[in-house]
Design an enzyme around this catalytic site. Structure first.
Site, mmCIF file in Angstrom:
data_model
loop_
_atom_site.group_PDB
_atom_site.id
_atom_site.type_symbol
_atom_site.label_atom_id
_atom_site.label_comp_id
_atom_site.label_asym_id
_atom_site.label_seq_id
_atom_site.Cartn_x
_atom_site.Cartn_y
_atom_site.Cartn_z
ATOM 1 N N LYS A 87 -7.506 8.094 -1.034
ATOM 2 C CA LYS A 87 -8.802 8.464 -0.450
ATOM 3 C C LYS A 87 -9.379 9.736 -1.073
ATOM 4 C CE LYS A 87 -7.719 6.457 4.113
ATOM 5 N NZ LYS A 87 -6.269 6.221 3.989
ATOM 6 N N ASP A 126 -13.955 14.691 -3.522
ATOM 7 C CA ASP A 126 -14.108 16.015 -4.124
ATOM 8 C C ASP A 126 -15.359 15.985 -4.996
ATOM 9 O OD1 ASP A 126 -13.501 18.657 -5.203
ATOM 10 O OD2 ASP A 126 -11.413 18.259 -4.654
ATOM 11 N N ASP A 165 -3.455 4.321 -2.001
ATOM 12 C CA ASP A 165 -4.416 4.723 -0.965
ATOM 13 C C ASP A 165 -4.404 6.244 -0.791
ATOM 14 O OD1 ASP A 165 -6.045 4.823 1.324
ATOM 15 O OD2 ASP A 165 -4.377 4.348 2.667
ATOM 16 N N THR A 181 -10.788 3.469 10.673
ATOM 17 C CA THR A 181 -10.709 2.596 11.846
ATOM 18 C C THR A 181 -10.333 3.350 13.114
ATOM 19 O OG1 THR A 181 -8.453 1.998 11.175
ATOM 20 C CG2 THR A 181 -10.225 0.480 10.568
ATOM 21 N N LYS A 211 0.845 -1.196 0.000
ATOM 22 C CA LYS A 211 0.000 0.000 0.000
ATOM 23 C C LYS A 211 0.882 1.247 0.000
ATOM 24 C CE LYS A 211 -2.100 1.808 3.704
ATOM 25 N NZ LYS A 211 -1.851 3.274 3.671
ATOM 26 N N ARG A 271 2.275 -0.929 11.024
ATOM 27 C CA ARG A 271 3.315 -0.949 12.051
ATOM 28 C C ARG A 271 3.670 -2.329 12.603
ATOM 29 N NH1 ARG A 271 0.586 4.315 14.705
ATOM 30 N NH2 ARG A 271 -1.144 3.368 13.545
#
Length: 233
Positions: A62, A65, A60, A120, A33, A212
């Site tokens: 997002k 608009d 990614d 999340t 990603k 992570r």
């Protein structure tokens, strides 16, 4: 189609490529990603370089608009030969339909397109009090998923806790891409709606996005392979 996606949330091309070098001897090339931090820091060139190395890419960014702007932007992104990209479902069905149009190439092909439902890091309490979205978070995510399906998208990004309800509402073939993945012995960091790789598998996730717990691990390759084993079995 199930797979583990590593979130390469680094600020520079050098950091990202140095990290991916660790997997050079790995038989399985990780799905990667590329998020806003890396894309804005390194530009489109990092997408081309990681793709050249044989990795599949989830871009990614997002998008959110007006429909015309999203359509034109998706047309640009389609030329980068990524495998998946996304936008915010909150941008409305019209925006999502425009995104599909922009992303589709002249030959009819396009990357997978998924819509972010609720991040999340967003709890139901914050959604209601700060965003003024009334109702249960599960109901909101279910409706956003239905909107995405109506617009012609391939799936949604949701927490693994909502993957099963997305499947019930939209069908088994509608993809659930789920961040918020942590090993049982990992810190939760800033995520609030999370589960383990095995838990995500059991709840119906098609792709899990892991950052992570892999990128900050002492042995990232071992952490990645552990994640693959727990998720894919």
């Amino acid at each position: 189609m199930k797979d583990v996606i590593i979130a390469c949330d680094f600020g520079s091309a050098e950091e990202a490529l140095s990290f991916l070098d660790k997997f050079s001897g790995c038989e399985r090339k990780p799905f990667v990603k590329i998020g806003m931090e890396l894309f804005y820091g390194a530009g489109p060139g990092i997408v081309r370089e990681i793709k050249r190395r044989g990795h599949r890419i989830f871009l990614d960014l997002k998008l959110h608009d007006i429909p015309n702007t999203v359509k034109k932007t998706m047309k640009v992104l389609s030329s980068l030969d990524v495998d998946m990209t996304n936008l915010h479902a909150a941008g409305t069905i019209d925006m999502m339909k425009a995104a599909v149009e922009g992303l589709t190439r002249p030959d009819g092909s396009r990357p997978l397109l998924v819509a972010v439902t609720q991040l999340t890091s967003t709890s139901e309490d914050r959604m209601q009090k700060e965003l003024l979205i009334d109702g249960k978070i599960e109901d909101v995510i279910s409706q956003y998923a239905a909107n995405a399906k109506e617009a012609g998208l391939d799936g949604v990004v949701c927490s693994p806790l909502e993957a099963s309800l997305v499947k019930r509402r939209c069908g088994e073939s509608f993809l659930a891409v789920t961040p918020g993945i942590r090993f049982a012995d990992s810190a939760t960091d800033d995520q609030v709606r999370i589960t383990t790789p095995a838990g995500a598998r059991d709840k119906g996730s098609d792709f899990i996005v892991v950052g992570r717990p892999v990128t900050a691990a002492a042995d990232p390759v071992a952490a990645y392979l552990r994640c693959v084993k727990e998720f894919l079995g």
